[in-house]
Design an enzyme around this catalytic site. Structure first.
Site, PDB file in Angstrom:
ATOM      1  N   HIS A  64       0.846  -1.201   0.000  1.00 52.24           N
ATOM      2  CA  HIS A  64       0.000   0.000   0.000  1.00 52.24           C
ATOM      3  C   HIS A  64       0.889   1.263   0.000  1.00 52.24           C
ATOM      4  CE1 HIS A  64      -3.497   2.389   0.869  1.00 52.24           C
ATOM      5  NE2 HIS A  64      -4.236   1.338   1.100  1.00 52.24           N
ATOM      6  N   GLY A 108       0.365  -5.103   1.727  1.00 49.09           N
ATOM      7  CA  GLY A 108      -0.795  -5.383   0.880  1.00 49.09           C
ATOM      8  C   GLY A 108      -0.419  -6.068  -0.420  1.00 49.09           C
ATOM      9  N   TYR A 138      -5.181  -4.979  10.469  1.00 44.53           N
ATOM     10  CA  TYR A 138      -5.485  -5.472   9.133  1.00 44.53           C
ATOM     11  C   TYR A 138      -7.003  -5.634   9.040  1.00 44.53           C
ATOM     12  CZ  TYR A 138      -3.798  -6.988   4.670  1.00 44.53           C
ATOM     13  OH  TYR A 138      -3.510  -7.029   3.328  1.00 44.53           O
TER      14      TYR A 138
HETATM   15  C1  LCV Z   1       4.853   4.775  -0.316  1.00 38.36           C
HETATM   16  C2  LCV Z   1       7.023   4.025  -0.652  1.00 38.36           C
HETATM   17  C3  LCV Z   1       6.645   2.790  -0.124  1.00 38.36           C
HETATM   18  C4  LCV Z   1       5.322   2.526   0.299  1.00 38.36           C
HETATM   19  N1  LCV Z   1       4.466   3.576   0.182  1.00 38.36           N
HETATM   20  O1  LCV Z   1      13.934   1.927  -1.170  1.00 38.36           O
HETATM   21  O2  LCV Z   1       0.150  -4.594   5.043  1.00 38.36           O
HETATM   22  S1  LCV Z   1      -0.192  -3.330   5.667  1.00 38.36           S
HETATM   23  O3  LCV Z   1      -1.350  -3.430   6.516  1.00 38.36           O
HETATM   24  O4  LCV Z   1       0.943  -2.772   6.325  1.00 38.36           O
HETATM   25  C5  LCV Z   1      -0.585  -2.225   4.365  1.00 38.36           C
HETATM   26  C6  LCV Z   1      -1.214  -0.974   4.892  1.00 38.36           C
HETATM   27  C7  LCV Z   1       0.626  -1.945   3.535  1.00 38.36           C
HETATM   28  O5  LCV Z   1       0.796  -2.538   2.494  1.00 38.36           O
HETATM   29  O6  LCV Z   1       1.479  -1.019   4.043  1.00 38.36           O
HETATM   30  C8  LCV Z   1       2.760  -0.851   3.322  1.00 38.36           C
HETATM   31  C9  LCV Z   1       3.688  -1.998   3.767  1.00 38.36           C
HETATM   32  N2  LCV Z   1       4.983  -1.806   3.104  1.00 38.36           N
HETATM   33  C10 LCV Z   1       6.148  -1.686   3.767  1.00 38.36           C
HETATM   34  O7  LCV Z   1       6.214  -1.714   5.012  1.00 38.36           O
HETATM   35  C11 LCV Z   1       7.403  -1.472   2.926  1.00 38.36           C
HETATM   36  C12 LCV Z   1       7.854   0.000   3.052  1.00 38.36           C
HETATM   37  N3  LCV Z   1       9.013   0.228   2.192  1.00 38.36           N
HETATM   38  C13 LCV Z   1      10.256  -0.242   2.599  1.00 38.36           C
HETATM   39  O8  LCV Z   1      10.443  -0.886   3.631  1.00 38.36           O
HETATM   40  C14 LCV Z   1      11.378   0.037   1.632  1.00 38.36           C
HETATM   41  O9  LCV Z   1      10.986   1.098   0.745  1.00 38.36           O
HETATM   42  C15 LCV Z   1      11.725  -1.213   0.774  1.00 38.36           C
HETATM   43  C16 LCV Z   1      12.383  -2.290   1.678  1.00 38.36           C
HETATM   44  C17 LCV Z   1      10.460  -1.758   0.106  1.00 38.36           C
HETATM   45  C18 LCV Z   1      12.715  -0.789  -0.335  1.00 38.36           C
HETATM   46  O10 LCV Z   1      13.817  -0.135   0.272  1.00 38.36           O
HETATM   47  P1  LCV Z   1      14.803   0.698  -0.658  1.00 38.36           P
HETATM   48  O11 LCV Z   1      15.880   1.186   0.237  1.00 38.36           O
HETATM   49  O12 LCV Z   1      15.124  -0.078  -1.877  1.00 38.36           O
HETATM   50  P2  LCV Z   1      13.470   3.228  -0.339  1.00 38.36           P
HETATM   51  O13 LCV Z   1      13.004   2.854   1.011  1.00 38.36           O
HETATM   52  O14 LCV Z   1      14.516   4.275  -0.464  1.00 38.36           O
HETATM   53  O15 LCV Z   1      12.171   3.686  -1.170  1.00 38.36           O
HETATM   54  C19 LCV Z   1      12.328   4.268  -2.455  1.00 38.36           C
HETATM   55  C20 LCV Z   1      11.169   5.236  -2.612  1.00 38.36           C
HETATM   56  O16 LCV Z   1       9.931   4.489  -2.595  1.00 38.36           O
HETATM   57  C21 LCV Z   1       9.088   4.993  -1.562  1.00 38.36           C
HETATM   58  C22 LCV Z   1      10.032   5.579  -0.530  1.00 38.36           C
HETATM   59  O17 LCV Z   1       9.327   6.524   0.284  1.00 38.36           O
HETATM   60  C23 LCV Z   1      11.074   6.222  -1.430  1.00 38.36           C
HETATM   61  O18 LCV Z   1      10.504   7.408  -1.948  1.00 38.36           O
HETATM   62  P3  LCV Z   1      11.403   8.776  -1.957  1.00 38.36           P
HETATM   63  O19 LCV Z   1      12.544   8.453  -2.907  1.00 38.36           O
HETATM   64  O20 LCV Z   1      10.446   9.820  -2.459  1.00 38.36           O
HETATM   65  O21 LCV Z   1      11.858   8.987  -0.531  1.00 38.36           O
HETATM   66  N4  LCV Z   1       8.327   3.892  -0.979  1.00 38.36           N
HETATM   67  C24 LCV Z   1       8.774   2.664  -0.666  1.00 38.36           C
HETATM   68  N5  LCV Z   1       7.789   1.923  -0.138  1.00 38.36           N
HETATM   69  N6  LCV Z   1       4.874   1.357   0.776  1.00 38.36           N
HETATM   70  N7  LCV Z   1       6.146   5.002  -0.768  1.00 38.36           N
END
Ligand code: LCV
Length: 259
Positions: A64, A108, A138
């Site tokens: 999400h 998600g 959830y």
């Molecule tokens: C918006 C993002 C996101 C993102 N949203 O790259 O299952 S539930 O109930 O939780 C449900 C509500 C749900 O699905 O929630 C989301 C669950 N997802 C996560 O917890 C994963 C969150 N993301 C991360 O942990 C990391 O981004 C990962 C491990 C996926 C990738 O890490 P990496 O170092 O390769 P960055 O974190 O630097 O992210 C690159 C860009 O993508 C955006 C993040 O904010 C960043 O944007 P900026 O360059 O503008 O800062 N991004 C990543 N995930 N879920 N935006």
């Protein structure tokens, strides 16, 4: 700029998520394009869909779009939310949808994968369901998906720890159908799709519908549903929920207080 690419080969359709800069997070815009893709494929007599990301991604989808989640005091995963809309579209698409996965899958997007009819992933892929990491509750239908696919024990561990499981672990618990070397992922998935397309489409479609209706889970009394909604409200009204969202935006670890 399109966030997804669409391809067709005969009765096979491919939807490719193409927003690597945001790790293919399931934003309202990306979901709208995916749903439109399914609508188009239904018009075009597509009888199997492969849902994928661009070749070689490290992150299949980050789940999400956290930036689109309400800051607090509103249900972050209600029925009409973009995630719920997408999961129902996949489950109600009249023909099989195969998730072809490489890289990591989060939140998600993990529910999206298990809502597909099959998952074929590359070695090294990982899957995590992460509401507890963000301080979220959830939703009931999502938990039913995980119970149906993984069984309660593994599903509980994934939800409580919010830690990724490996492709091998996912295969061992029958969450994924096949784990293949990355170089073979596309050809292997297309072979499986070809074997589905070789069968009678009406039969395949009706069997999919039967699974959809039978897997909806046992009906629950209205009072039980209301109790679940009340419990979920306690979570999304909490300070921890606010902290989970804020900590992501501030790129720091959350500090949860249990209230
Ligand atoms: C918006 C993002 C996101 C993102 N949203 O790259 O299952 S539930 O109930 O939780 C449900 C509500 C749900 O699905 O929630 C989301 C669950 N997802 C996560 O917890 C994963 C969150 N993301 C991360 O942990 C990391 O981004 C990962 C491990 C996926 C990738 O890490 P990496 O170092 O390769 P960055 O974190 O630097 O992210 C690159 C860009 O993508 C955006 C993040 O904010 C960043 O944007 P900026 O360059 O503008 O800062 N991004 C990543 N995930 N879920 N935006």
């Amino acid at each position: 700029m399109a966030l997804i690419q669409k391809f067709t080969e005969g009765h096979l359709g491919v939807l490719m998520m193409s927003n690597p800069a945001k790790r293919n997070c399931l934003s309202g815009e990306l979901v709208k394009e995916l749903v439109a893709g399914f609508d188009e494929f239904e018009q075009q007599e597509i009888h199997t869909v492969i849902l994928r990301a661009e070749p070689g991604v490290k992150v299949w989808s980050a789940g999400h779009d956290i930036r689109e989640l309400p800051e607090s005091r509103r249900d972050p995963l209600n029925y009409h939310d973009s995630l719920g809309t997408l999961l129902r579209r996949v489950q109600d698409f009249p023909y099989p949808v195969i998730a072809m996965v490489e890289g990591s899958v989060w939140g998600g997007a993990c529910d999206l994968c298990i809502s597909c009819d099959m998952i074929i992933c590359a070695e090294g892929a990982t899957f995590a369901i992460t509401p507890a990491k963000l301080g979220l509750p959830y939703n009931a239908s999502g938990i039913v998906h995980f119970i149906n696919v993984l069984g309660p024990k593994i599903a509980k561990e994934m939800f409580y720890t919010a830690q990724p499981i490996s492709a091998e672990q996912a295969f061992n618990v029958s969450m994924v159908n096949h784990v293949v070397p990355p170089a073979e992922l596309e050809s292997f998935t297309k072979d499986i799709a070809a074997s589905i397309l070789a069968n009678a489409p009406l039969s395949v479609s009706v069997i999919k519908r039967q699974f959809r209706l039978l897997l909806k889970g046992t009906p629950i009394p209205a009072e039980t549903f209301e109790e679940i909604q009340g419990l979920r409200r306690k979570v999304y009204d909490s300070d921890d929920y606010k902290e989970g969202i804020l900590s992501f935006k501030e790129k720091r670890a959350p500090v949860f207080k249990g209230r």
